[in-house]
Design a protein around this motif. Structure first.
Motif, PDB file in Angstrom:
ATOM      1  N   VAL A   1      32.813  -0.341  40.575  1.00  0.00           N
ATOM      2  CA  VAL A   1      33.653   0.127  41.716  1.00  0.00           C
ATOM      3  C   VAL A   1      34.747  -1.096  41.948  1.00  0.00           C
ATOM      4  O   VAL A   1      34.537  -2.046  42.206  1.00  0.00           O
ATOM      5  N   ARG A   2      36.033  -0.637  42.146  1.00  0.00           N
ATOM      6  CA  ARG A   2      37.079  -1.657  42.398  1.00  0.00           C
ATOM      7  C   ARG A   2      37.451  -1.261  43.817  1.00  0.00           C
ATOM      8  O   ARG A   2      38.568  -0.836  44.225  1.00  0.00           O
ATOM      9  N   GLY A   3      36.706  -1.833  44.749  1.00  0.00           N
ATOM     10  CA  GLY A   3      36.955  -1.708  46.129  1.00  0.00           C
ATOM     11  C   GLY A   3      35.884  -1.462  47.000  1.00  0.00           C
ATOM     12  O   GLY A   3      34.857  -0.948  46.791  1.00  0.00           O
ATOM     13  N   PHE A   4      35.970  -2.142  48.547  1.00  0.00           N
ATOM     14  CA  PHE A   4      34.733  -1.774  49.396  1.00  0.00           C
ATOM     15  C   PHE A   4      35.176  -0.532  49.748  1.00  0.00           C
ATOM     16  O   PHE A   4      35.973   0.205  49.959  1.00  0.00           O
ATOM     17  N   PRO A   5      33.836   0.331  50.323  1.00  0.00           N
ATOM     18  CA  PRO A   5      34.002   1.803  50.832  1.00  0.00           C
ATOM     19  C   PRO A   5      34.766   1.640  52.334  1.00  0.00           C
ATOM     20  O   PRO A   5      34.895   0.578  53.150  1.00  0.00           O
ATOM     21  N   GLY A   6      35.107   2.851  52.697  1.00  0.00           N
ATOM     22  CA  GLY A   6      35.596   2.949  53.956  1.00  0.00           C
ATOM     23  C   GLY A   6      37.215   3.194  53.959  1.00  0.00           C
ATOM     24  O   GLY A   6      37.859   3.282  52.782  1.00  0.00           O
ATOM     25  N   PRO A   7      37.708   3.847  54.945  1.00  0.00           N
ATOM     26  CA  PRO A   7      39.226   4.258  55.144  1.00  0.00           C
ATOM     27  C   PRO A   7      40.119   3.154  55.068  1.00  0.00           C
ATOM     28  O   PRO A   7      39.875   1.935  54.993  1.00  0.00           O
ATOM     29  N   PRO A   8      41.457   3.504  54.481  1.00  0.00           N
ATOM     30  CA  PRO A   8      42.411   2.509  54.147  1.00  0.00           C
ATOM     31  C   PRO A   8      42.723   1.625  55.428  1.00  0.00           C
ATOM     32  O   PRO A   8      42.517   2.222  56.635  1.00  0.00           O
ATOM     33  N   LEU A   9      43.097   0.316  55.291  1.00  0.00           N
ATOM     34  CA  LEU A   9      43.274  -0.540  56.665  1.00  0.00           C
ATOM     35  C   LEU A   9      44.565  -0.238  57.026  1.00  0.00           C
ATOM     36  O   LEU A   9      45.496  -0.050  56.161  1.00  0.00           O
TER      37      LEU A   9
END
Length: 304
Positions: A166-174
């Protein structure tokens, strides 16, 4: 004919038993017990009295500078065991991990008795990016063998859910613009910082003596720091902890148990006294939550 087959089977069993006994005598412990726990065959080096397990990463194709890497060229995890001196055993190893595996596997290692001693890259222009997490420990064979197996099981679990990293940490956009309340950060951490365009950064110095006899402290890079961006409820923090070797495992455990990701563990200097290791981290979440985890990690150290 049946009699001969049975005699041959008995001979092979006895020969295998004899070889195992000889290997156990030369290595100093029952290697089959480790194989049974880990679930793969190991290799004995009787000269060094070491029993080693290898785990080639063939599940995800890796290229370096456009060349298809083979496990033989360094894409193989390993764990090596030998009989201990003061404790039952010593284990050392290196786990080949993709970005989305690092922190989950690190948590499994830390929670099950292994120490994590380094985390870094070995290549440039690798696709997907590959990281190497070094592990170690002094203690019981069975504890470490079980922990090694659990790290491999965690890797399989992650890859089963997502065959490609996966390319990115989970969670909403900052948020694009930051609005961090520095006063809250200062209050929790107990140190003052600096604001810049809605971001906020705290730097906490430590002290070392360099080979020249010179004193090196905060402004010379012997420090821990935390920088926050985003909003109070949806922020990220990145930073660096300077830790003594005796502090490293407790700080790692505290950060991981609080959901903060470790992205590197290495040294910045040579021959300093005392010796410092530096761990870099990245976390996402509410500012208060992130700062409290960092405060707990600071409490595991001897920062001034």
């Amino acid at each position: 004919m049946l009699f001969l087959i049975r005699r041959l089977a008995l001979f092979l069993v006895l020969m295998a038993s004899g070889l195992l006994q000889a290997q156990t005598r030369s290595i100093g412990f029952n290697t089959k017990t480790l194989e049974d726990i880990i679930g793969v065959k190991g290799t004995a080096n009787t000269e060094e009295r070491v029993f080693k397990f290898s785990f080639p990463r063939t599940d995800v194709p890796v290229t370096v500078d456009g060349w298809n890497m083979k496990p033989f060229m360094g894409i193989t995890s390993w764990a090596a065991f030998r009989k201990g001196v003061e404790k039952e055993s010593m284990v050392m190893g290196d786990l080949v991990l993709f970005e989305d595996e690092v922190n989950s596997v690190m948590s499994v290692a830390l929670e099950n008795g292994l120490s994590v001693t380094a985390l870094h890259n070995h290549f440039f222009y690798d696709n997907p990016r590959v990281y190497f997490m070094h592990i170690g420990g002094d203690g019981a064979f069975q504890t470490f063998a079980t922990a090694v197996k659990m790290t491999q099981d965690k890797i399989k679990e992650i890859r089963a859910a997502n065959p490609q990293p996966v390319r990115g940490f989970p969670g909403p956009p900052l948020p694009a613009e930051s609005s961090i309340d520095g006063q809250e950060v200062e209050k929790i951490l107990g140190h003052s910082g600096q604001a810049n365009s809605g971001m906020y950064k705290v730097v906490i110095g430590r002290r070392a003596t360099m080979p020249c006899g010179c004193d090196a402290a905060k402004e010379m890079g012997v420090n821990s720091w935390a920088a926050f961006a985003g909003s109070q409820e949806n922020a990220f923090v990145d930073g660096d902890f300077s830790v003594l070797e005796s502090e490293l495992q407790d700080v790692l455990k505290t950060l991981r148990s609080g959901g903060i990701n470790i992205v590197a563990i290495h040294h910045h200097m040579t021959d300093e006294k005392p010796r410092y290791l530096f761990l870099h981290y990245w976390g996402k979440g509410p500012v208060t939550q992130l700062t409290k985890v960092l405060r707990s990690a600071l409490d595991k150290t001897k920062h001034e």
